[in-house]
Each structure stands twice: as structure tokens, then as C-alpha cells.
Write an enzyme that holds these catalytic residues in place. Structure first.
Site, PDB file in Angstrom:
ATOM      1  CB  THR A 112      -0.944   0.010   1.219  1.00  0.00           C
ATOM      2  OG1 THR A 112      -1.709  -1.190   1.241  1.00  0.00           O
ATOM      3  CG2 THR A 112      -1.884   1.201   1.161  1.00  0.00           C
ATOM      4  CD  GLN A 117      -4.965  -2.644  -0.061  1.00  0.00           C
ATOM      5  OE1 GLN A 117      -4.934  -3.349  -1.068  1.00  0.00           O
ATOM      6  NE2 GLN A 117      -4.996  -3.141   1.168  1.00  0.00           N
ATOM      7  CD  GLN A 148      -9.046  -0.984  -1.079  1.00  0.00           C
ATOM      8  OE1 GLN A 148      -9.385  -1.735  -1.999  1.00  0.00           O
ATOM      9  NE2 GLN A 148      -8.715  -1.426   0.109  1.00  0.00           N
ATOM     10  CG  ASP A 149      -6.301   2.358   0.727  1.00  0.00           C
ATOM     11  OD1 ASP A 149      -7.448   2.470   1.203  1.00  0.00           O
ATOM     12  OD2 ASP A 149      -5.497   1.499   1.096  1.00  0.00           O
ATOM     13  CG  ASP A 167     -11.041   2.053   4.323  1.00  0.00           C
ATOM     14  OD1 ASP A 167     -12.213   2.268   4.655  1.00  0.00           O
ATOM     15  OD2 ASP A 167     -10.435   1.008   4.615  1.00  0.00           O
ATOM     16  NE  ARG A 207     -12.977   0.064   6.477  1.00  0.00           N
ATOM     17  CZ  ARG A 207     -12.760  -1.137   5.994  1.00  0.00           C
ATOM     18  NH1 ARG A 207     -13.351  -2.194   6.540  1.00  0.00           N
ATOM     19  NH2 ARG A 207     -11.936  -1.317   4.973  1.00  0.00           N
TER      20      ARG A 207
END
Length: 504
Positions: A128, A157, A179-180, A201, A256
Site C-alpha cells: 500500500t 489499494q 481504494q486508498d 477508505d 471506520r
């Protein structure tokens, strides 16, 4: 998807980024202020990057490599329109660097690495952390009118930016990915009038980051945010006067708990029906219920109803919310277990003459027009398309009622046409009086619909009506959403100076 905190995951991530990323120490150097800032601006080094060879460099990384190490003065890198496919690194010793794009949508810094993609240098996945298109490590980084992208798509990611530099500022920038998309580590970041998109996220990390008047777009996914705030840090991810939208039919949480002390707040923001009623998740660990810090206040829209929220989230009081709506309060201390109050103010960089618009007005181009004193945008009230629609200021959300086409009429005058309505910025009743309301009206070529746009020498412009000679002015120098824009004798007030951000 990030690793759920289990023992095996923690062991695996000890040497990889994964979910448990390396915590970095904070640099506590004081910002330049007052006369120091003026000296730095005057001494700034300025270069240009252009793909066609018309500048000093053809790649952004080449320009970054040439920046003097540990410079106390600002290096300004002007970037001409183009797509620059490079993995970029602003190294830790490349301090006080500004990247200024010719236009927000015209300058794209992009790459397509992702977590599981094999790094040919190591034979293993990038992870990541290593998947970012742009790595920002040098303190005092500033970006304006830039698109940062990870173009790999929905492959897991894949970071557009990896920010570990303290005192980082983004002004009128876009962050594209899935994502990310946006990651900030142990540092402070300020974002004004930016756009961030993604899936799961897509805004995450341990940073203290203030998103001011930003537009957030979810393609769907577990949550918009995943904070990993340290237990000794008061503020994590703060969204103030932001607008959240989402793809049709998707559902998502506000956040979250990537870390047990996750701190995230949405205040005075517009939330769509796509926001799940529960709002927040403890990521399957009920112990996080007692420590996570999830706050809301003053939000609007069908997703702002807090009656179905998890019991351990909180609705702030007005007194508590005042601490979250002030970016100078949120960002005033260093990111450290023994924080130093250095009262960092990102406007020190934003208002620095060396970080002003790259060039003059481009006739026929589209601009956002932002008041210097408030950072809010010239806006047609309630997105009106009618003659007489009043102009006021509002947190920039990238909507068409906040975008204006500026046309050169010759003789030093311009008309200013709202993209949403097609109507022209106009002084009501052709008044020459102080306080006359600024409205929109069909363009008829009259002098009260024509303006001179003149640099004030500090990266901003005064906008003077041809008929009256008076300047566009935010009434009473208000910083509030909805403050009326009027005309008034120009006296060089910050509420009479405007930043023009070219959008195309």
C-alpha cells in the site's frame, strides 16, 4: 482492503505498510511569517516544466531533483498543461517546494502502481505504501491547480498521494483514484477547495488534516475515511463546509476505525442519502467503541440524520464545534506525543506572492473566483438561473454556479459569465453607490457588466466595475457562507482581493 487488526496481520505488517504503517516523527520548524515571509517570497526560485520543451524541464521529477537541499526559501515549479506519467518524490530534504499548475484539470500527475503489482526492483508487490503516484516528504510543500491521480483503477489499494511532510497545503487540487486514494501519515495537512474521489477508505491515515470547502465523491465501498489517529492527538480528519456526493445506488459509511483512537469529524457539510444510517463502524472490534472519536455537527442533507448513528459517535455542541471549524485551532500544534504549539497558519503559504496565479487571464477560460480573506468562492445564490440572482460567497464545492467564464472585451475590460446560468456578473440598476448588490443578468454590453481585472501584486486581483470604478467586495469582510458580494471603493482590503483559479 486493509488488513483487519489481528495478531497475524500485525506481524506481517511490521515490515510492510499494510494497515500498520511506520509512524514518523514530526518536524517542529516554525513557519515563515511577517517580514520573513516577504523575504522568502522575494528570494523564491522559479522554474517551469513543460512537456513540449518550452520550459526549463520536460518532467516534473527533473525539476524536483534540481531543488536545493534544505532550502529556507521557496522553490516554485510552474507546470504547464499536460499529463505527466511519473512516480514523483518530493524528498525530505526538498523543503518549501510549490507546484503550481496552469489549470486544475489541465495538469495531471499520474501513475498506475498498486499494492499487489510486482515492483521490478524487488520482485515483490509495491504494498500500500509503495503504490503512490506522488510521495510528499519535504516539509512546507504547497500545490495549487494540480490533479494527482492513481490510474490503476479498481485493483485494490492504490494511492494517488502518500503524504508524510508536515505543513503540507493543497489549494484547488484534485485527487483521483479508487481504494486508498489519499493517505496522510503523522503530519499536518490543509486542503482548500479540493476534490477527492474513491471507493473503500479513500481518505485515510494518522494525519491531522483539515478539509476546507472540499468536494468528496464516493464510488461506493465500506467507508469514506479510515483514520488511525494517535491517542495523544486531539484532531484527526476534519471536514468543514464540505460537500459529499456518491454514485447512484451505492451506500457507504462516513468512517471506520483503522486505529482504535480514530478521530474524524464532519461539520457544516452536505451529506447525501448514500450515507448509511449507522454512519460509523468499529471495524469489527467493539473495544474501539470506547476510544474512537467520531463527531458530527450542523450537517445538512438526507444523510445527515443522526438518529440511527452508532451509539458511541457524538453530536457536538455549538461550543465544541467552534474548535473544529477553525483550521488555525485544529492545526496549531505539531504532531507529537509532546506537541509544540507553533500556531501554523497555512495562509502563510497560500497568500505568499510566490504562490499566486502562474499567468494572466486567459480569455474564454473557466475560473473559480475566491475571496482572499475567507477562501470562499463567488457563488450564485441557490444556483439561480434567473435574472437578478444575487451573488454571495460560499465554500467552494466545484458546482457550476461557482464557475465563471472570463471573456476579454478589449480595452482592459472583461465580462464574467456564470457557467450554470449563462448570465453575466452585473451591478444592480447600474448603481455607482457603495453597497450596490452584485447580481447576474443577461449580458447587454453595458458598462455595469464590464470589469477590469488587475493584479494587486500578491497573487490576487482586484475586480473593478467599469461603470462605477468600485471593486467587488464581500460585505463587512464577513467570512460566513452567504455573505453578500457588493461593490465598494477599493481600499486594498483582503475582502476586495480575489484569487482566480483556472479550471480548464
Amino acid at each position: 482492503m486493509k488488513l483487519i487488526p489481528k495478531l497475524a496481520a500485525i506481524i506481517l505488517a511490521a515490515s510492510l505498510f499494510g494497515c500498520n504503517k511506520q509512524q514518523l516523527s514530526d518536524n517542529a520548524a516554525l513557519p515563515l511569517t511577517g517580514a520573513q515571509a516577504n523575504v522568502a517570497a522575494a528570494a523564491a526560485v522559479s522554474v517551469t516544466v513543460a512537456k513540449d520543451g518550452s520550459g526549463n524541464y520536460t518532467t516534473v521529477q527533473a525539476a524536483l531533483n534540481a531543488v536545493a537541499a534544505n532550502s529556507s526559501t521557496r522553490t516554485v515549479i510552474n507546470i504547464k498543461n499536460g499529463t505527466y506519467k511519473e512516480v514523483l518524490t518530493i524528498a525530505a530534504d526538498k523543503k518549501n517546494v510549490s507546484l503550481l499548475g496552469e489549470s486544475t484539470t489541465g495538469v495531471k500527475l499520474t501513475y498506475d502502481n498498486y499494492s499487489s503489482k510486482t515492483n521490478p526492483a524487488t520482485g515483490t508487490g509495491y504494498g500500500t505504501s509503495g503504490s503512490a503516484s506522488t510521495f510528499i516528504k519535504g516539509e512546507g510543500f504547497y500545490a495549487q491547480n494540480i490533479t494527482f491521480e492513481n490510474s490503476s483503477g479498481p485493483v485494490g489499494q492504490a494511492l494517488a498521494v502518500n503524504i508524510t511532510a508536515d505543513k503540507t497545503v493543497f489549494n484547488n487540487c484534485r485527487f483521483l483514484g479508487r481504494q486508498d486514494t489519499w493517505y496522510g501519515s503523522n503530519c499536518r495537512v490543509y486542503l482548500r477547495n479540493c476534490y477527492i474521489e474513491g471507493t473503500t477508505d479513500f481518505i485515510f491515515g494518522s494525519a491531522t488534516a483539515f478539509f476546507d470547502g472540499c468536494s468528496i465523491y464516493s464510488y461506493g465501498g465500506t467507508a469514506i475515511t479510515a483514520a488511525n489517529t494517535a491517542n495523544y492527538v486531539t484532531y484527526g480528519l476534519v471536514f468543514n463546509n464540505c460537500t459529499v456526493t456518491a454514485a447512484s445506488g451505492v451506500s457507504t459509511l462516513l468512517g471506520r476505525t483503522w486505529g482504535g483512537y480514530a478521530a474524524t469529524a464532519f461539520v457544516n457539510s452536505a451529506l447525501p442519502s448514500n450515507i448509511s444510517a449507522a454512519g460509523w463502524s468499529n471495524w469489527g472490534n467493539s473495544a474501539n467503541d470506547a476510544t474512537a472519536r467520531y463527531n458530527e455537527y450542523g450537517n445538512t442533507g438526507s444523510g445527515a440524520n443522526t438518529s440511527g448513528r452508532v451509539s458511541w459517535s457524538k453530536v457536538l455542541t455549538s461550543a465544541q464545534a467552534a474548535n473544529y471549524t477553525s483550521y488555525t485551532n485544529v492545526l496549531k500544534t505539531t504532531y507529537a506525543s509532546s506537541p509544540v504549539t507553533d500556531n501554523w497558519n497555512p495562509n502563510t503559504i497560500i497568500n505568499d506572492p510566490s504562490s499566486g496565479p502562474v499567468s494572466g487571464i486567459t480569455s474564454g477560460a473557466t475560473y473559480s473566483i475566491l475571496a482572499k480573506h475567507s477562501g470562499k468562492a463567488l457563488d450564485v445564490k441557490q444556483s439561480s438561473t434567473t435574472h437578478g440572482g444575487v451573488l454571495h460567497q460560499w465554500g467552494y464545492a466545484g458546482t457550476n454556479n461557482q464557475k465563471f467564464i472570463i471573456n476579454d472585451l478589449g480595452g482592459g475590460y472583461y465580462n464574467i459569465i456564470n457557467v450554470n446560468s449563462g448570465l453575466c456578473v452585473d451591478v444592480k440598476d447600474a448603481s455607482t453607490a457603495n453597497g450596490a448588490v452584485i447580481q447576474q443578468w443577461g449580458y447587454a454590453g453595458s458598462a455595469n457588466q464590464q470589469f477590469s481585472i488587475i493584479s494587486t501584486g500578491n497573487g490576487y486581483y482586484k475586480i473593478l466595475n467599469r461603470n462605477s470604478g468600485k471593486g467587488l467586495d464581500v460585505k463587512d469582510a464577513s467570512t460566513a457562507n452567504g455573505a453578500v458580494v457588493q461593490q465598494y471603493n477599493f481600499s486594498n482590503g483582503d475582502n476586495q482581493q480575489w484569487q482566480l483559479n483556472k479550471l480548464n
